[in-house]
Design a protein around this motif. Sequence first.
Motif, mmCIF file in Angstrom:
data_model
loop_
_atom_site.group_PDB
_atom_site.id
_atom_site.type_symbol
_atom_site.label_atom_id
_atom_site.label_comp_id
_atom_site.label_asym_id
_atom_site.label_seq_id
_atom_site.Cartn_x
_atom_site.Cartn_y
_atom_site.Cartn_z
ATOM 1 N N THR A 1 -8.987 0.870 -6.095
ATOM 2 C CA THR A 1 -9.281 1.270 -4.713
ATOM 3 C C THR A 1 -8.044 1.860 -4.051
ATOM 4 O O THR A 1 -8.016 2.043 -2.837
ATOM 5 N N VAL A 2 -7.022 2.137 -4.817
ATOM 6 C CA VAL A 2 -5.705 2.534 -4.311
ATOM 7 C C VAL A 2 -5.784 3.780 -3.427
ATOM 8 O O VAL A 2 -6.422 4.774 -3.788
ATOM 9 N N TRP A 3 -5.098 3.707 -2.268
ATOM 10 C CA TRP A 3 -4.975 4.782 -1.304
ATOM 11 C C TRP A 3 -6.310 5.213 -0.677
ATOM 12 O O TRP A 3 -6.432 5.239 0.544
ATOM 13 N N ILE B 1 0.608 -2.408 -4.060
ATOM 14 C CA ILE B 1 1.543 -3.171 -3.229
ATOM 15 C C ILE B 1 2.428 -2.182 -2.465
ATOM 16 O O ILE B 1 3.245 -1.476 -3.072
ATOM 17 N N ASP B 2 2.259 -2.121 -1.173
ATOM 18 C CA ASP B 2 3.075 -1.223 -0.353
ATOM 19 C C ASP B 2 4.541 -1.664 -0.425
ATOM 20 O O ASP B 2 4.851 -2.840 -0.222
ATOM 21 N N ASN C 1 7.557 -6.769 7.946
ATOM 22 C CA ASN C 1 6.508 -5.797 8.248
ATOM 23 C C ASN C 1 5.324 -5.981 7.294
ATOM 24 O O ASN C 1 4.784 -5.024 6.737
ATOM 25 N N ALA C 2 4.924 -7.244 7.096
ATOM 26 C CA ALA C 2 3.882 -7.558 6.119
ATOM 27 C C ALA C 2 2.542 -6.915 6.447
ATOM 28 O O ALA C 2 1.693 -6.756 5.561
ATOM 29 N N GLY C 3 2.360 -6.526 7.691
ATOM 30 C CA GLY C 3 1.084 -5.921 8.071
ATOM 31 C C GLY C 3 0.735 -4.674 7.295
ATOM 32 O O GLY C 3 -0.440 -4.311 7.210
ATOM 33 N N VAL C 4 1.743 -4.012 6.693
ATOM 34 C CA VAL C 4 1.440 -2.800 5.920
ATOM 35 C C VAL C 4 0.613 -3.126 4.694
ATOM 36 O O VAL C 4 -0.013 -2.236 4.102
ATOM 37 N N THR D 1 -0.717 -3.838 -8.230
ATOM 38 C CA THR D 1 0.351 -3.125 -8.923
ATOM 39 C C THR D 1 1.350 -2.576 -7.923
ATOM 40 O O THR D 1 0.971 -2.020 -6.896
ATOM 41 N N ALA D 2 2.636 -2.699 -8.243
ATOM 42 C CA ALA D 2 3.686 -2.062 -7.456
ATOM 43 C C ALA D 2 3.986 -0.690 -8.051
ATOM 44 O O ALA D 2 4.278 -0.589 -9.244
#
Length: 480
Positions: free
Chosen positions: A60-62, A102-103, A120-123, A146-147
């Motif tokens: 579901t990335v981006w 993982i942002d 800034n964990a909200g990202v 995934t990072a």
Amino acid sequence: MGLKLQSSRWTLVHGSRIRTQAFRILAAASFLAAGPLAAATVSVNGGTTYQTMDGFGAATVWNGISTAQAPVLWSDDSSYPVSDTTAHLNGYAGLSIVRTRIDPTAEGNPGSRTDGNVTNAGVWSGELNQVVLARKTDPAITIYATAWTPPPSDKQNNSTTELNNNDPTNCFIGLPSSNTGAAGQAGADTDYADYLVKYIQYADNYLTSNGASGTLNIVSVQNEPDWNTTYESALWTGPQFDTFVGSYLGPAVKSAGLATKIMITESFHDNLGLAANTMDDANAAPYVGYIGGHLYGATNPPPTFASAGWTQLTNQRYWETEISDGSGTAFNATSMTYGLEEAGWIHPCVVDAGMNAYNHWWINSTGVDGFYDNGQWARAFYVEGNYSKFIRPGFVRIGATEFPEGGSATTNATVWCSAYKSPTGSRVVIVAVNHDTASHTETFNLSGLGNCAEVAPWLTDSGNGLVQQPLVTLSGGTSF
């Protein structure tokens, strides 16, 4: 009796089809067909067993997923009897794995290493909203994150991406040294390990607070550590994976009491050599739960675990974690060209390389690299559904004649088959792919599985997207 996969003369390129058979006492059958199936026999042997399957999925990335897409993607209807022709919905793929990103910007202070002091964990919530939707649709779905890059402060170039074309300093700067030969910094290992632990904790809390059950199953250290590019990326060496997992991330996850497993290396072309240092290290290898790889430029079939020759391989799982068509061709929902391309990726991964899971790249896209565009699902999506809908996590691959019409690989065979059974043996799944434009009739002989009362065929071709076919009643229970 023989089962015939008829030619779809109206398809754009090939008449290709994929079929899945479901047996009532045993399980479900799915057919992907290009033309009808020449007379040959497929022997299915429940006494010959191979790997246990973890599932099939996509990212579901981006690009976000809508609430309307969720049930089509992730609903699990496998608990219903095979013969129930209303409970099993046409076109619903039942993917059992979802991949998220993982942002890397949650530290909130680019350029300054903060030793995991996330401000800034909200990202992280944007991507996690998608996995909340997945977990609400199927509480048992496997979620892995995934990072694409560590935070900039843990990289030599202090950036999430390369600074210029093929920037060699776009790399992790942890111990022992970077790919440029620069001395590694223990502070980068500590910071990044703390960052990932904070992410796992945030993800677990976010799932719970938003009404989704369970926790994050897997965290993957780095996407494509051997691919340098203008989007989020970072280069890693094999020794860096070894040190980071064995001395930093593994102990940090364990100390935090987290259930999440660790994945490495998600190599761009499934280069198992990148994992060798870790998987030959008696300290680091036990922290690894999964080895992931991508198929871009990989061998066909991909390498097996046995070919790697690792000394500390125990019960780690082998996953294909990303592949898509990179031709840039326009999206065409009914084309089986790319549907059969998908089948040509899935089969070698699962049958020839012995992988435990297969994952497509992203879901929503404007080209053939995705599953969905402009209100339509691609045939490639339904092709993966011919596997994922029926082969549920925990199913075991069993013996089956792989190429009943001859040939030695998906690249030179017209028909490919594989078979699977549930943990109790009460269901069996056969997936048959006809890559030919001509019809082929196959007889399926079953052994080591008991008697089969009914077969429930499902079909994907240019005119059918994972559609139920009439039930087939068997006499004798061992052949159809």
